[in-house]
Design an enzyme around this catalytic site. Sequence first.
Site, PDB file in Angstrom:
ATOM      1  N   SER A 252       0.815  -1.209   0.000  1.00  0.00           N
ATOM      2  CA  SER A 252       0.000   0.000   0.000  1.00  0.00           C
ATOM      3  C   SER A 252       0.860   1.275   0.000  1.00  0.00           C
ATOM      4  O   SER A 252       1.728   1.412  -0.843  1.00  0.00           O
ATOM      5  CB  SER A 252      -0.958  -0.068   1.181  1.00  0.00           C
ATOM      6  OG  SER A 252      -2.067   0.728   0.923  1.00  0.00           O
ATOM      7  N   HIS A 398      -7.538  -5.773  -0.086  1.00  0.00           N
ATOM      8  CA  HIS A 398      -6.319  -4.960   0.073  1.00  0.00           C
ATOM      9  C   HIS A 398      -5.566  -5.476   1.300  1.00  0.00           C
ATOM     10  O   HIS A 398      -5.962  -5.195   2.435  1.00  0.00           O
ATOM     11  CB  HIS A 398      -6.764  -3.517   0.280  1.00  0.00           C
ATOM     12  CG  HIS A 398      -5.660  -2.516   0.379  1.00  0.00           C
ATOM     13  ND1 HIS A 398      -4.869  -2.191  -0.690  1.00  0.00           N
ATOM     14  CD2 HIS A 398      -5.225  -1.761   1.423  1.00  0.00           C
ATOM     15  CE1 HIS A 398      -3.989  -1.268  -0.319  1.00  0.00           C
ATOM     16  NE2 HIS A 398      -4.179  -0.994   0.976  1.00  0.00           N
TER      17      HIS A 398
HETATM   18  C1  GTR Z   1      -5.345   4.539   1.787  1.00  0.00           C
HETATM   19  C2  GTR Z   1      -4.780   5.339   0.669  1.00  0.00           C
HETATM   20  C3  GTR Z   1      -4.060   4.428  -0.286  1.00  0.00           C
HETATM   21  C4  GTR Z   1      -3.194   3.425   0.417  1.00  0.00           C
HETATM   22  C5  GTR Z   1      -3.739   2.951   1.741  1.00  0.00           C
HETATM   23  C6  GTR Z   1      -2.740   2.274   2.679  1.00  0.00           C
HETATM   24  O1  GTR Z   1      -6.054   5.293   2.676  1.00  0.00           O
HETATM   25  O2  GTR Z   1      -5.833   6.013   0.037  1.00  0.00           O
HETATM   26  O3  GTR Z   1      -3.346   5.203  -1.218  1.00  0.00           O
HETATM   27  O4  GTR Z   1      -1.919   3.911   0.577  1.00  0.00           O
HETATM   28  O5  GTR Z   1      -4.270   3.972   2.471  1.00  0.00           O
HETATM   29  O6  GTR Z   1      -1.593   2.658   2.783  1.00  0.00           O
HETATM   30  O7  GTR Z   1      -3.180   1.347   3.357  1.00  0.00           O
END
Ligand code: GTR
Length: 422
Positions: A252, A398
């Site tokens: 991420s 995710h």
């Molecule tokens: C979210 C963000 C993403 C990603 C994520 C993370 O809020 O919008 O770009 O980086 O966090 O790091 O888990």
Amino acid sequence: AATCVSNATAFEPNYDESKIAPYKLPDPLVMEDGSAVTTPGRWENQRRAELLELFRKHVYGFSPEPCQIRSERVSEKQVLDGKATRSEVDVFFGSGDDAASMRLLIYVPTSADGPVPAFLGLNFQGNHSIDSDPSIQLNPGWFRNRGETTDGNRTTEAARGVAADRWPVDLIVSRGYGLVTIYYGDIDPDFDDGFNNGIHGALGDSLTGVEDESRWGSIAAWAYGLSRALDYLQSDQCPSIDGDRVAVIGHSRLGKTSLWAGASDPRFAMVISNDSGCGGAALSRRAIGETVGRINTSFPHWFNDKFNEYNENESALPVDQHELLALIAPRPLYVASATEDRWADPKGEFLSAVHADPVYRLLDTDGMGSDAAPEQMPSPDQPINEGVIGYHLRTGKHDLTEYDWRQYLEFADRHLRSSRPR
Ligand code: GTR
């Protein structure tokens, strides 16, 4: 992550491919003056430098020159029934007594008969979240609030071992690899304070001659920390790890970071982007899911200030993210997405790898494998891993899972197994 909608004004992400405005990607093999890059030498000596400069100026920001580091071993212990040696090492940004520091948590297989290849990655919840062993010190720094694992931006005992699923230490060590992880907040706390805290504050004065709008953001600071960790892994202080065979990995926002670390520091032997999305592997011009405007609003400190000029204006960017991937060529690169992670735009992550492929081929590698880059996205859980650019779309959310790790280990077995002369 839970933080993604907290400080947003109304924003409706687009997930409809038919609503993507027509766009033209910049060609990584054409110089800014319009001339073609047709030889590996021209790529290495001219275009690569030009692209790096563009990413520094417009996206991640310029970082200071590498500082001196020094290290101090804090602990060492046999773990996993004697299968691994675990140590904690503080690496200081500078030689002074009061230099800022980050703490490395290091696992090395005990069975190794020489320096091992290793994975290096930042973690979100502290080194104590990797492993529930109470002898790992609770990190004393600033934490984003996250349920019972934090209390007033400090971590709590409840955080011990909570991220163990993301760090399958036993599996990694059993396969003959070392693992090195660091709490990202040691390098730069993840909140917007005008780029003053963390190593921004400690080292910022050494960054001179750079326009304010192009100074390093937090992603660049985290990447700088990874490079200083690599300085340590390549030093005589760390004989158990082969510093020439270190894969940098991140999930991420920390996947965005591993890509920038790998692009800006060619000593990383392999680079892994797990669900890195906008500002990571995903093409900005598609503007599917999270957009440049949205990320700069939610997280004003991640990129440099100049990146704001491209909010809802992605086509004005002189670069796109396939060129970030191309900066890693010819080194092995693995990009991974997840089916339910639409916010990160899996297709945009895949296409970015496809459009980096020509640079890999110019540099005499087989890119994404076979004769040409694939035209279609692979089905879920069908990795593309024959070439030097790997890609998979995992079923699910995710996250960084054991499935992802198994693909990275297999890829590393192909590319990092034999030691390379330095
Ligand atoms: C979210 C963000 C993403 C990603 C994520 C993370 O809020 O919008 O770009 O980086 O966090 O790091 O888990």
